[in-house]
Design a protein around this motif. Structure first.
Motif, PDB file in Angstrom:
ATOM      1  N   LEU A  67       7.403  -0.105  -0.512  1.00 61.31           N
ATOM      2  CA  LEU A  67       7.474   0.490  -1.843  1.00 61.31           C
ATOM      3  C   LEU A  67       6.070   0.773  -2.358  1.00 61.31           C
ATOM      4  N   TRP A  68       5.897   1.934  -2.985  1.00 61.41           N
ATOM      5  CA  TRP A  68       4.571   2.316  -3.484  1.00 61.41           C
ATOM      6  C   TRP A  68       4.058   1.334  -4.534  1.00 61.41           C
ATOM      7  N   ARG A  69       4.969   0.819  -5.348  1.00 61.75           N
ATOM      8  CA  ARG A  69       4.540  -0.107  -6.393  1.00 61.75           C
ATOM      9  C   ARG A  69       3.947  -1.374  -5.800  1.00 61.75           C
ATOM     10  N   LEU A 122       2.683  -1.630  -2.770  1.00 60.86           N
ATOM     11  CA  LEU A 122       1.470  -1.288  -2.022  1.00 60.86           C
ATOM     12  C   LEU A 122       0.278  -1.089  -2.946  1.00 60.86           C
ATOM     13  N   ALA A 123       0.542  -0.584  -4.141  1.00 62.35           N
ATOM     14  CA  ALA A 123      -0.558  -0.253  -5.053  1.00 62.35           C
ATOM     15  C   ALA A 123      -1.125  -1.475  -5.752  1.00 62.35           C
ATOM     16  N   GLY A 158      -4.329  -1.737  -3.957  1.00 56.78           N
ATOM     17  CA  GLY A 158      -4.990  -0.479  -4.320  1.00 56.78           C
ATOM     18  C   GLY A 158      -6.238  -0.645  -5.163  1.00 56.78           C
ATOM     19  N   ARG A 197       4.288   8.384   6.444  1.00 60.09           N
ATOM     20  CA  ARG A 197       4.006   9.184   5.238  1.00 60.09           C
ATOM     21  C   ARG A 197       3.045   8.448   4.307  1.00 60.09           C
ATOM     22  N   ILE A 198       3.118   7.118   4.307  1.00 59.23           N
ATOM     23  CA  ILE A 198       2.162   6.350   3.504  1.00 59.23           C
ATOM     24  C   ILE A 198       0.771   6.456   4.122  1.00 59.23           C
ATOM     25  N   THR A 234      -0.638   9.867   3.149  1.00 62.49           N
ATOM     26  CA  THR A 234      -1.093   9.904   1.754  1.00 62.49           C
ATOM     27  C   THR A 234      -2.401   9.149   1.577  1.00 62.49           C
ATOM     28  N   LEU A 235      -2.469   7.963   2.176  1.00 64.11           N
ATOM     29  CA  LEU A 235      -3.706   7.193   2.072  1.00 64.11           C
ATOM     30  C   LEU A 235      -4.861   7.891   2.781  1.00 64.11           C
TER      31      LEU A 235
END
Length: 506
Positions: free
Chosen positions: A193-195, A197-198, A202, A239-240, A243-244
């Motif tokens: 999940l992006w949340r 990961l961030a 991040g 895909r992650i 994006t990164l």
């Protein structure tokens, strides 16, 4: 002519010319059959402590080669400046002893200590990087005549407290391995999940990129390699990664542009030195570039060409007489090529390849998520740094100023590298087969006290649940087709609480 018929080879006991030699027999040249040699190699690699011994042997050989090449590359300049040809060698040997002490300490530490050290090490390295950047920025805006406050002094990538110097970025690499592995292992499957990961990965990684990349773009690429190794070992979706990768390229572009306003060694109004170094390998034959940005690369190629296949001999390099800048550090691989030739370079590359294989082998064989992630990240860091350095020396990659692990002159880098090898050695001893073998035949108590304690045995509950699930699946095979489809789902569901509880306890 007697008229006797020749006897077949089976009766005489002698093999015929068309009959191949038996497996494992020597050929006419006294060599073993390649198939038997590969089988013997597979047998050696199948031993419980193969990873540990591979790691120790290749690291020790690289360290010896590094000390030898540092002495060869610096003896001439040291004799001319200080009158002591052993000045740089003694300095590097001192840090090698400190690094071996760090290796010894790290290979004795349990995994819970590594997990606990990540956060304070990262916080300390961020504070040191912030102090370093603040002192350099204060000099740029003329708040300070020199980047110095009392005994604390900054010099590009170095922070000095009196006579003691330290590169905070080197400490930040190791801290990022430990802290990043702890965060990723704790999040587990939620990392998709992006949340998740961030936060907090991040912001911390972004701050680290800014503090490191402002002064040293090459070290920032190493930190990027560590992050890539962590996420790759965690199984993050492509895909992650894409994006990164885009975000990373944008960040690198901004840091390159920042050199025009004084970042790193840049100056306001001067040419962007970072852009020149990153593009110099594309056109080294340009006459204007050959006198400035491409000078180091051209001299490195001259050293490689001078060495040929077997080199001119150890200590007989001519480019180290201050013709090649940074011959003892960033471009020491060119001195290796000149003095030891292609053969010597092949030996160094083979040892680095063994190091890469061993690190990934440890990451694949350990059963603890933190160990797996930390081993993959540390291997990616060391091997990626070596690839960037060697690629820049031979002209295949841009010149970034990164040292060659184990080989280049540099105390902070050597100590941190040996500490990372000690961590990998601790993980190699904790492989399930290695831990069972060491506990089955433990060494003498004084050996455990002096060298390393016994690793803990693998979690028996995990093996017991796995064997029970396997027996249930084998029994379900005698049932109906519908039962065979339904049983595995229940088996997996029943395993989740036990695995989750064991991971939480670990």
């Amino acid at each position: 002519m007697t008229g006797e018929q020749p006897k077949p080879a089976a009766e005489t006991g002698r093999p015929s010319a068309s009959q191949p030699p038996p497996s494992g027999a020597r050929t006419a040249f006294g060599q073993f059959d390649p198939a038997s040699g590969l089988a013997a190699l597979r047998g050696l690699l199948a031993r419980p402590l193969a990873s540990y011994y591979l790691l120790i042997s290749c690291s020790a050989l690289l360290l010896v080669i590094g000390l030898t090449m540092v002495f060869s590359a610096t003896s001439v300049v040291d004799a001319a400046e200080d009158g002591n040809i052993f000045a740089s060698l003694s300095h590097q040997a001192l840090f090698a002893v400190i690094g071996l002490a760090a290796f010894w300490a790290c290979q004795r530490l349990p995994v819970r200590t590594f997990r606990a050290l990540g956060r304070p090490l990262l916080a300390g390295s961020l504070v040191l990087l912030a102090v370093l950047a603040a002192l350099l920025a204060a000099e740029k805006v003329e708040l300070l005549a020199k980047p110095r406050i009392g005994p604390l002094e900054a010099d590009l990538n170095w922070l000095y407290l009196g006579p003691v110097g330290l590169q905070p970025a080197e400490l930040a690499k190791f801290a990022m391995v430990l802290w990043g592995a702890e965060v990723v292992a704790r999040k587990g499957a939620a990392l998709g999940l992006w949340r998740e990961l961030a936060t907090p990965l991040g912001p911390v990684v972004g701050l680290l990129f800014l503090l490191v990349g402002y002064n040293d773009l090459g070290t920032m690429l190493c930190v990027l390699a560590i992050v890539v190794g962590l996420l790759w070992a965690a199984g993050v979706r492509m895909r992650i990664f894409a994006t990164l990768g885009i975000v990373g390229l944008v960040g690198i572009g901004l840091l390159i542009a920042a050199a025009s306003i004084g970042a790193g060694s840049g100056a306001v109004g001067a040419d962007n030195y970072r852009m020149q170094r990153l593009t110099s390998f594309l056109h080294p034959a340009d006459e204007a570039c050959a006198q400035e940005a491409c000078y180091q690369l051209i001299k490195a190629r001259e050293a490689i060409d001078h060495g040929g296949w077997f080199g001119v001999g150890l200590g007989r390099s001519s480019l180290k007489w201050e013709w090649l800048p940074a011959a003892h550090n960033d471009f020491i691989f060119a001195i290796v090529a000149e003095e030891l030739g292609v053969v010597g370079c092949a030996v160094v590359l083979a040892l680095l390849a063994v190091l890469a294989y061993t690190g990934l082998r440890i990451a694949r064989r350990v059963d603890d998520p933190f160990r797996r992630l930390a081993a993959a990240a540390a291997t990616t860091w060391l091997v990626g740094q070596a690839v960037i350095n060697i690629g820049g020396v031979v002209g295949l990659l841009p010149i970034t100023g990164l040292p060659l692990p184990f080989i280049s002159d540099g105390g902070s880098a050597l100590v941190v590298t040996l500490a990372a090898i000690g961590m990998l050695a601790s993980f190699a001893r904790a492989e399930p087969d290695a831990a069972r073998a060491l506990n089955a035949r433990p060494p003498a108590p004084w050996v455990r006290l002096v060298w390393a304690p016994l690793p803990p045995l693998p979690d028996r509950r995990r093996r017991t649940s796995g064997s029970a699930a396997g027996s249930r699946e084998s029994r379900s095979g005698s049932g109906t087709r519908g039962d065979a489809k339904a049983r595995p789902a229940g088996g997996r569901a029943s395993q989740v609480p036990a695995d989750t509880a064991s991971e939480r306890r670990r």
